[in-house]
Design a protein around this motif. Sequence first.
Motif: not given
Length: 268
Positions: A139, A142, A146, A150, A163-169, A171
Motif C-alpha cells: 500500500k 503504491t 503514485y 502525479q 495508476a492504482p486500481d480504484a477498488k483495491t488501491g 497497481s
Amino acid sequence: MRSSLFLAVTSALIASVWAHDGPHDTPTAPSVCLSAPTNATCSSFVIPSATITGAIGDICKASSFLPGCSLNTACSADSSLNATYCAPLTILATLCTATDDAALTNSTCGTTYNVFCSKDSLIPGCKSLPAFPGLPSGKAVTGAIYSVCQEMPMMTDCKICPAPDAKTGYSNCDEVKAWKGLCLDMPDMTQCPPFNTMCNSTKFAPFCNMDYKSPNNGTVTSPTNTTNTTNPSTPAGGNGKSGAGALADSMVMTSLVAIVAGVFALIL
Ligand SMILES: *[C@@H]1O[C@H](CO)[C@@H](O)[C@H](O)[C@H]1NC(C)=O
Ligand SMILES: *[C@@H]1O[C@H](CO)[C@@H](O)[C@H](O)[C@H]1NC(C)=O
Ligand SMILES: *[C@@H]1O[C@H](CO)[C@@H](O)[C@H](O)[C@H]1NC(C)=O
Ligand SMILES: *[C@@H]1O[C@H](CO)[C@@H](O)[C@H](O)[C@H]1NC(C)=O
Ligand SMILES: *[C@@H]1O[C@H](CO)[C@@H](O)[C@H](O)[C@H]1NC(C)=O
Ligand SMILES: *[C@@H]1O[C@H](CO)[C@@H](O)[C@H](O)[C@H]1NC(C)=O
Ligand SMILES: *[C@@H]1O[C@H](CO)[C@@H](O)[C@H](O)[C@H]1NC(C)=O
C-alpha cells in the motif's frame, strides 16, 4: 528400440515421482508449535520449510506485486544475496507483518505466520528472522509511486506502473522496481526517505543498485541452484500443493528426466 527403452524408463521414473507426490503421502503430524507456539517445547522448534514456502507461494501467486513477493523473486534468482534477507521466513515475515496489506495476505498469514510467529511465540526463527528491514507495505509503495508520478509524470519509471486500481488501491506491476527507479533518480523527493533509509541500512543490491542485474535474467535456472531453497524432506502439515512447492517438484522432475536422458545418451 532404444527410444522405447528410454521412454519406458522415463515414464517409470515420472510415475514414481508422481506416486511419491500423491494423496497417499502421509506427512508426519504437524507439530503443536504451528498452532500453539507458546508451548515450552517450541523453544527449539524449526518451522518446516515447506510450510513457509507454501505460504509465500499462495500469497505471491495472487498478489505478485507486493514488496515481499519482489523480495522472493529477487532471492530465488540470485543465490549470492544476503542469506538473512533471503531466508524464506524473512520473506514470509515481510509479507505478513505489513498490516496495511492484510486484505491481501491475511487469508494465508492468518492461518500461518501470524499464528506460529505470534507475539509470544517461542519459536527461535520468529525472532532471529524478522521482516526485511525498512521495506514498506505494498500500500505504501503504491502510494509513493503514485504521488511521485502525479508530481513528475514525465519521469521514465512512471511508465512501469498504471495508476492504482480504484477498488483495491494497488497497481498490478513491479512496484518495487518503479519505486527504486524513481527514488534512485531523484532521492531528494519527499516520497523517498523510506527508500533511502532502507537502502542505507541494507545495501540490498536488487532493490538499491541501479545497475544490479539478476544472474537469472528471465531465463530458465539450473535446477541445482533453485531446488536448494526448498526442504528436501516430506512436507509437514500441508493440505494441497502450494504454487512454490509444485514448482519445485516439477523442477525436480524435470531435472531427473534430464539426468536419465543424459545417462542414456552416454550409454547408447
Ligand atoms: C506442549 O506440547 C507437548 C507435546 O506436544 C504436550 O504434551 C503438552 O501437553 C503441551 N503443553 C501444553 C501446556 O499445552
Ligand atoms: C546480511 O545482513 C545482515 C544484516 O545487515 C548482516 O548482519 C549479515 O552480516 C549479512 N550477511 C551476509 C552474509 O552478508
Ligand atoms: C485474519 O485471519 C484470521 C484467521 O482466519 C482471523 O482470525 C483474523 O480475524 C483475521 N484478521 C484480520 C485482520 O482480518
Ligand atoms: C546514509 O548513510 C550515510 C553514511 O552513513 C549518511 O551520510 C547519509 O546521510 C545517509 N542517508 C540517509 C538518507 O539516511
Ligand atoms: C534481461 O536483460 C535484457 C538485456 O539486458 C533486458 O532487456 C530485459 O528486460 C531483461 N529481462 C528481465 C526479465 O529482467
Ligand atoms: C545446497 O545447500 C547445501 C546446504 O544447505 C550447500 O552445502 C550446497 O552448497 C548448496 N548447493 C548449491 C548448488 O547451492
Ligand atoms: C549455481 O551454483 C553454483 C555453486 O553454488 C555456482 O557456481 C553457479 O554459478 C550457479 N549457477 C547459476 C546459473 O547461478
